[in-house]
Design a protein around this motif. Sequence first.
Motif, PDB file in Angstrom:
ATOM      1  N   ASP A  22      31.990  32.539  30.927  1.00  0.00           N
ATOM      2  CA  ASP A  22      32.262  33.604  29.891  1.00  0.00           C
ATOM      3  C   ASP A  22      33.402  33.089  28.966  1.00  0.00           C
ATOM      4  O   ASP A  22      34.628  32.429  29.686  1.00  0.00           O
ATOM      5  CB  ASP A  22      33.011  34.523  30.892  1.00  0.00           C
ATOM      6  N   ALA A  23      33.384  32.798  27.769  1.00  0.00           N
ATOM      7  CA  ALA A  23      34.399  32.282  26.825  1.00  0.00           C
ATOM      8  C   ALA A  23      35.679  33.022  26.898  1.00  0.00           C
ATOM      9  O   ALA A  23      36.657  32.594  26.613  1.00  0.00           O
ATOM     10  CB  ALA A  23      33.871  32.129  25.247  1.00  0.00           C
ATOM     11  N   ASP A  24      35.478  34.413  27.238  1.00  0.00           N
ATOM     12  CA  ASP A  24      36.751  35.095  27.559  1.00  0.00           C
ATOM     13  C   ASP A  24      37.886  34.694  28.342  1.00  0.00           C
ATOM     14  O   ASP A  24      38.923  35.018  28.440  1.00  0.00           O
ATOM     15  CB  ASP A  24      36.365  36.662  27.665  1.00  0.00           C
ATOM     16  N   ASP A  25      37.407  33.682  29.408  1.00  0.00           N
ATOM     17  CA  ASP A  25      38.167  33.397  30.394  1.00  0.00           C
ATOM     18  C   ASP A  25      38.987  31.997  29.793  1.00  0.00           C
ATOM     19  O   ASP A  25      39.864  31.615  30.468  1.00  0.00           O
ATOM     20  CB  ASP A  25      37.388  32.908  31.603  1.00  0.00           C
ATOM     21  N   LEU A 188      38.124  32.021  41.706  1.00  0.00           N
ATOM     22  CA  LEU A 188      39.434  32.514  40.959  1.00  0.00           C
ATOM     23  C   LEU A 188      39.167  32.863  39.401  1.00  0.00           C
ATOM     24  O   LEU A 188      39.932  33.632  38.928  1.00  0.00           O
ATOM     25  CB  LEU A 188      40.601  31.469  41.252  1.00  0.00           C
ATOM     26  N   VAL A 189      38.550  31.849  38.772  1.00  0.00           N
ATOM     27  CA  VAL A 189      38.214  32.055  37.361  1.00  0.00           C
ATOM     28  C   VAL A 189      37.659  33.288  36.915  1.00  0.00           C
ATOM     29  O   VAL A 189      37.892  34.096  36.323  1.00  0.00           O
ATOM     30  CB  VAL A 189      37.590  30.779  36.787  1.00  0.00           C
ATOM     31  N   LYS A 190      36.676  33.473  37.815  1.00  0.00           N
ATOM     32  CA  LYS A 190      35.464  34.759  37.767  1.00  0.00           C
ATOM     33  C   LYS A 190      36.555  36.090  37.823  1.00  0.00           C
ATOM     34  O   LYS A 190      36.277  37.138  37.221  1.00  0.00           O
ATOM     35  CB  LYS A 190      34.588  34.503  38.191  1.00  0.00           C
ATOM     36  N   GLY A 191      37.364  35.891  38.849  1.00  0.00           N
ATOM     37  CA  GLY A 191      38.282  37.232  39.224  1.00  0.00           C
ATOM     38  C   GLY A 191      39.300  37.453  38.418  1.00  0.00           C
ATOM     39  O   GLY A 191      40.179  38.377  38.546  1.00  0.00           O
ATOM     40  N   GLY A 192      39.652  36.517  37.642  1.00  0.00           N
ATOM     41  CA  GLY A 192      40.817  36.501  36.592  1.00  0.00           C
ATOM     42  C   GLY A 192      42.094  36.215  37.643  1.00  0.00           C
ATOM     43  O   GLY A 192      43.094  36.932  37.192  1.00  0.00           O
ATOM     44  N   TYR A 193      41.948  35.603  38.399  1.00  0.00           N
ATOM     45  CA  TYR A 193      43.156  35.215  39.386  1.00  0.00           C
ATOM     46  C   TYR A 193      44.221  34.246  38.732  1.00  0.00           C
ATOM     47  O   TYR A 193      44.377  33.055  39.331  1.00  0.00           O
ATOM     48  CB  TYR A 193      43.020  35.087  40.938  1.00  0.00           C
ATOM     49  N   TRP A 194      44.552  34.487  37.701  1.00  0.00           N
ATOM     50  CA  TRP A 194      45.208  33.388  36.985  1.00  0.00           C
ATOM     51  C   TRP A 194      46.783  32.858  37.624  1.00  0.00           C
ATOM     52  O   TRP A 194      47.040  31.699  37.681  1.00  0.00           O
ATOM     53  CB  TRP A 194      45.772  33.820  35.427  1.00  0.00           C
TER      54      TRP A 194
END
Length: 211
Positions: A22-25, A188-194
Amino acid sequence: MSTTATDLMALSRVIPVVVLDDADDAVPLARALLAGGVPIMELTLRTPVALEAIARVTEQVPDMLVGAGTITRPEQATMAVTAGARFLVSPGSPEPLVTAMLAERVPVLPGVATATEALALLRHGITEMKFFPAGPAGGPSYLEALAGPLPGVTFCPTGGVNHGNAADYLALPNVACVGGSWLTPPTLVKGGYWDEISRLCFGTWSEEAQD
């Protein structure tokens, strides 16, 4: 002053190798890596969104040195640089691919797995190389053996490198950095755990941490 391959290999002891669906990530991930002290990332051309992701990071996170990995066809070199990639990485080094990468006038890390391939790149004046796949190709002991006959070559091992064995590679005099995906786990990336990604990066792979 333009960035060289030597410069980019000195930016971080680990170059995150990133596959995005997903480019939004792309932008929040780049910012998370920067917050953790990692100013470089290799976005691989393994998914349809890769070029868009590179373009977004280049435009919105200028402090991140973003490159394109998994360059396997000559035309991809131009496509990646047009999107904003500031360096190019390939898993192998056939002559047409190397020629196309060099034509883009950005730092390159072509992949090698043998001394013969490394010697072929030296004919182009290339002294910084990706060693891939590092684990299956022989690991730290193989790279250590190459240091004698190839004293002017510096490697970035990738493929089978992880948190548990990275230090073995980084201890070698002919290894400047390693490439790996463990700083950017897909979950972590897909979950947005920045914040968690920043914590994985922070301080762990600094020069001081390796002393």
